[in-house]
Write a protein that holds these residues in place. Structure first.
Motif, PDB file in Angstrom:
ATOM      1  N   ASN A  40       0.842  -1.190   0.000  1.00  0.00           N
ATOM      2  CA  ASN A  40       0.000   0.000   0.000  1.00  0.00           C
ATOM      3  C   ASN A  40       0.877   1.239   0.000  1.00  0.00           C
ATOM      4  OD1 ASN A  40      -2.838   0.810   0.047  1.00  0.00           O
ATOM      5  ND2 ASN A  40      -2.319   1.864   1.957  1.00  0.00           N
ATOM      6  N   THR A  41       0.350   2.331  -0.586  1.00  0.00           N
ATOM      7  CA  THR A  41       1.111   3.579  -0.653  1.00  0.00           C
ATOM      8  C   THR A  41       0.764   4.533   0.475  1.00  0.00           C
ATOM      9  OG1 THR A  41       1.277   3.405  -3.061  1.00  0.00           O
ATOM     10  CG2 THR A  41       1.651   5.582  -2.100  1.00  0.00           C
ATOM     11  N   ASN A  42      -0.531   4.713   0.720  1.00  0.00           N
ATOM     12  CA  ASN A  42      -0.957   5.675   1.736  1.00  0.00           C
ATOM     13  C   ASN A  42      -2.056   5.072   2.599  1.00  0.00           C
ATOM     14  OD1 ASN A  42      -1.207   8.074   3.162  1.00  0.00           O
ATOM     15  ND2 ASN A  42      -2.599   9.008   1.663  1.00  0.00           N
ATOM     16  N   PRO A  43      -1.737   4.662   3.845  1.00  0.00           N
ATOM     17  CA  PRO A  43      -0.423   4.763   4.479  1.00  0.00           C
ATOM     18  C   PRO A  43       0.564   3.775   3.873  1.00  0.00           C
ATOM     19  CG  PRO A  43      -1.901   3.503   5.869  1.00  0.00           C
ATOM     20  CD  PRO A  43      -2.739   4.026   4.746  1.00  0.00           C
ATOM     21  N   PRO A  44       1.863   4.070   3.966  1.00  0.00           N
ATOM     22  CA  PRO A  44       2.856   3.147   3.415  1.00  0.00           C
ATOM     23  C   PRO A  44       2.864   1.844   4.206  1.00  0.00           C
ATOM     24  CG  PRO A  44       3.936   4.868   4.695  1.00  0.00           C
ATOM     25  CD  PRO A  44       2.496   5.256   4.591  1.00  0.00           C
ATOM     26  N   MET A  45       2.608   0.736   3.508  1.00  0.00           N
ATOM     27  CA  MET A  45       2.529  -0.545   4.196  1.00  0.00           C
ATOM     28  C   MET A  45       3.333  -1.603   3.456  1.00  0.00           C
ATOM     29  SD  MET A  45      -1.357  -0.792   5.666  1.00  0.00           S
ATOM     30  CE  MET A  45      -0.883  -2.198   6.694  1.00  0.00           C
ATOM     31  N   THR A  46       3.849  -2.543   4.220  1.00  0.00           N
ATOM     32  CA  THR A  46       4.648  -3.633   3.679  1.00  0.00           C
ATOM     33  C   THR A  46       4.299  -4.903   4.441  1.00  0.00           C
ATOM     34  OG1 THR A  46       6.908  -4.359   3.174  1.00  0.00           O
ATOM     35  CG2 THR A  46       6.575  -3.159   5.236  1.00  0.00           C
ATOM     36  N   TYR A  47       5.025  -5.965   4.175  1.00  0.00           N
ATOM     37  CA  TYR A  47       4.784  -7.214   4.893  1.00  0.00           C
ATOM     38  C   TYR A  47       6.053  -8.052   4.902  1.00  0.00           C
ATOM     39  CZ  TYR A  47       4.949 -10.079   0.691  1.00  0.00           C
ATOM     40  OH  TYR A  47       5.388 -10.728  -0.432  1.00  0.00           O
ATOM     41  N   VAL A  48       6.125  -8.963   5.850  1.00  0.00           N
ATOM     42  CA  VAL A  48       7.101 -10.056   5.825  1.00  0.00           C
ATOM     43  C   VAL A  48       6.345 -11.315   6.219  1.00  0.00           C
ATOM     44  CG1 VAL A  48       9.156  -8.674   6.313  1.00  0.00           C
ATOM     45  CG2 VAL A  48       7.829  -9.610   8.218  1.00  0.00           C
ATOM     46  N   SER A  49       6.679 -12.429   5.557  1.00  0.00           N
ATOM     47  CA  SER A  49       6.065 -13.716   5.894  1.00  0.00           C
ATOM     48  C   SER A  49       7.131 -14.601   6.528  1.00  0.00           C
ATOM     49  CB  SER A  49       5.494 -14.384   4.642  1.00  0.00           C
ATOM     50  OG  SER A  49       4.336 -13.700   4.203  1.00  0.00           O
ATOM     51  N   ILE A  50       6.841 -15.135   7.716  1.00  0.00           N
ATOM     52  CA  ILE A  50       7.821 -15.871   8.507  1.00  0.00           C
ATOM     53  C   ILE A  50       7.192 -17.146   9.042  1.00  0.00           C
ATOM     54  CG2 ILE A  50       9.352 -15.772  10.532  1.00  0.00           C
ATOM     55  CD1 ILE A  50       9.373 -12.735  10.236  1.00  0.00           C
ATOM     56  N   ARG A  51       7.959 -18.220   9.034  1.00  0.00           N
ATOM     57  CA  ARG A  51       7.493 -19.476   9.625  1.00  0.00           C
ATOM     58  C   ARG A  51       7.400 -19.321  11.150  1.00  0.00           C
ATOM     59  NH1 ARG A  51       7.805 -24.032   6.323  1.00  0.00           N
ATOM     60  NH2 ARG A  51       8.844 -23.694   4.317  1.00  0.00           N
ATOM     61  N   PRO A  52       6.335 -19.807  11.779  1.00  0.00           N
ATOM     62  CA  PRO A  52       6.161 -19.656  13.238  1.00  0.00           C
ATOM     63  C   PRO A  52       7.289 -20.262  14.059  1.00  0.00           C
ATOM     64  CG  PRO A  52       4.099 -20.294  12.216  1.00  0.00           C
ATOM     65  CD  PRO A  52       5.151 -20.411  11.154  1.00  0.00           C
ATOM     66  N   GLU A  53       7.992 -21.271  13.519  1.00  0.00           N
ATOM     67  CA  GLU A  53       9.053 -21.908  14.293  1.00  0.00           C
ATOM     68  C   GLU A  53      10.351 -21.114  14.293  1.00  0.00           C
ATOM     69  OE1 GLU A  53       8.814 -24.141  10.258  1.00  0.00           O
ATOM     70  OE2 GLU A  53       7.446 -23.231  11.714  1.00  0.00           O
ATOM     71  N   ARG A  54      10.437 -20.063  13.493  1.00  0.00           N
ATOM     72  CA  ARG A  54      11.664 -19.273  13.467  1.00  0.00           C
ATOM     73  C   ARG A  54      11.814 -18.454  14.739  1.00  0.00           C
ATOM     74  NH1 ARG A  54      13.833 -18.785   8.249  1.00  0.00           N
ATOM     75  NH2 ARG A  54      15.630 -17.894   9.327  1.00  0.00           N
ATOM     76  N   HIS A  55      13.064 -18.262  15.166  1.00  0.00           N
ATOM     77  CA  HIS A  55      13.368 -17.555  16.417  1.00  0.00           C
ATOM     78  C   HIS A  55      12.811 -16.130  16.418  1.00  0.00           C
ATOM     79  CE1 HIS A  55      15.465 -16.456  20.057  1.00  0.00           C
ATOM     80  NE2 HIS A  55      16.206 -15.555  19.438  1.00  0.00           N
ATOM     81  N   SER A  56      12.871 -15.468  15.283  1.00  0.00           N
ATOM     82  CA  SER A  56      12.423 -14.071  15.209  1.00  0.00           C
ATOM     83  C   SER A  56      10.909 -13.927  15.253  1.00  0.00           C
ATOM     84  CB  SER A  56      12.954 -13.422  13.923  1.00  0.00           C
ATOM     85  OG  SER A  56      14.344 -13.293  13.960  1.00  0.00           O
ATOM     86  N   TYR A  57      10.196 -15.009  14.959  1.00  0.00           N
ATOM     87  CA  TYR A  57       8.739 -14.927  14.899  1.00  0.00           C
ATOM     88  C   TYR A  57       8.156 -14.402  16.212  1.00  0.00           C
ATOM     89  CZ  TYR A  57       3.853 -16.379  14.509  1.00  0.00           C
ATOM     90  OH  TYR A  57       2.485 -16.394  14.502  1.00  0.00           O
ATOM     91  N   GLU A  58       8.534 -15.014  17.336  1.00  0.00           N
ATOM     92  CA  GLU A  58       7.987 -14.599  18.624  1.00  0.00           C
ATOM     93  C   GLU A  58       8.438 -13.191  19.005  1.00  0.00           C
ATOM     94  OE1 GLU A  58       5.688 -15.772  20.478  1.00  0.00           O
ATOM     95  OE2 GLU A  58       5.361 -17.571  19.275  1.00  0.00           O
ATOM     96  N   LYS A  59       9.679 -12.831  18.634  1.00  0.00           N
ATOM     97  CA  LYS A  59      10.160 -11.486  18.929  1.00  0.00           C
ATOM     98  C   LYS A  59       9.306 -10.428  18.236  1.00  0.00           C
ATOM     99  CE  LYS A  59      15.094 -12.324  19.894  1.00  0.00           C
ATOM    100  NZ  LYS A  59      15.131 -11.598  21.174  1.00  0.00           N
TER     101      LYS A  59
END
Length: 217
Positions: A40-59
């Motif tokens: 999306n442009t306004n508001p500027p929006m992005t995404y990341v898709s992460i596997r739930p088992e990854r360490h960063s997911y819970e963070k």
């Protein structure tokens, strides 16, 4: 053109390879992500898709914050390392000699060595199957001053950005066009140059033809 039929899969390549930093400056981590993009442009929006088992997911889930750090050729080794090593086992910032600095608008750290840092605040988490998508709003962007010219124009291409395609990292190649060039009208100068080029081609063709006649070919 003949086609092979494959089973359904995510073969939309190339894609950006980014380093996503999360946590805090005192307890940071980096995860390499290829499933990311603009939504999306306004508001500027992005995404990341992460596997739930990854360490960063819970963070990211607990803090609701992360930073997308764009990757350059000199950062490729670090990008790959952060994709195959877990933050449960190693302090990636320390091991890779990267600098963590608190974001301007969020507590998650930016990677100072990256030329562009997008600070993101999670708006929604969508469980999709193998991956969960973190939809986020971009709340601040940091850009390295070394890639600005004297007129204040930012030249990201000078940072040697990379992309990821079918298991390999690539630097971006030469520009083959700019947005809208397919329908842009030629300027008078461009038209004149085009006419001059065609005239030269015609003259060259005539000279070649006359030369062949002279030689009896």
């Amino acid at each position: 053109m003949d086609k092979q039929i494959w089973k359904p899969g995510t073969v939309l390549y190339p894609v950006p390879a980014v380093m996503v930093s999360c946590g805090t400056v005192d307890d940071p981590n980096i995860i390499t992500v290829a499933w990311t993009g603009t939504i999306n442009t306004n508001p500027p929006m992005t995404y990341v898709s992460i596997r739930p088992e990854r360490h960063s997911y819970e963070k990211i889930k607990s803090s609701g914050e992360f930073v997308i750090n764009l990757v350059t050729k000199p950062l490729t080794y670090a990008c790959d390392f952060c994709g195959v090593k877990s933050g449960r086992e190693v302090d990636k910032f320390s091991h890779l000699h990267l600098t963590a600095r608190k974001g301007e608008q969020i507590n998650a750290p930016i990677i100072v060595e990256s030329p562009v840092n997008l600070e993101c605040r999670v708006k929604e988490i969508l469980p999709l199957g193998s991956h969960h998508m973190f939809l986020a709003e971009v709340v601040s962007v940091s850009v390295s001053e070394q890639y600005f010219d004297a007129n204040g124009k930012f030249h990201f291409n000078r940072s040697q950005p990379i992309c990821y395609s079918h298991g390999a990292y690539y630097t971006l190649g030469e520009s083959v066009g700019t947005f809208g060039y397919s329908v842009r009208k030629k300027t008078p100068i461009a038209k004149q140059m085009g006419r001059t080029t065609k005239k030269r081609q015609r003259n060259s063709s005539r000279r070649s033809h006359n030369s062949k006649k002279h030689k009896g070919e």
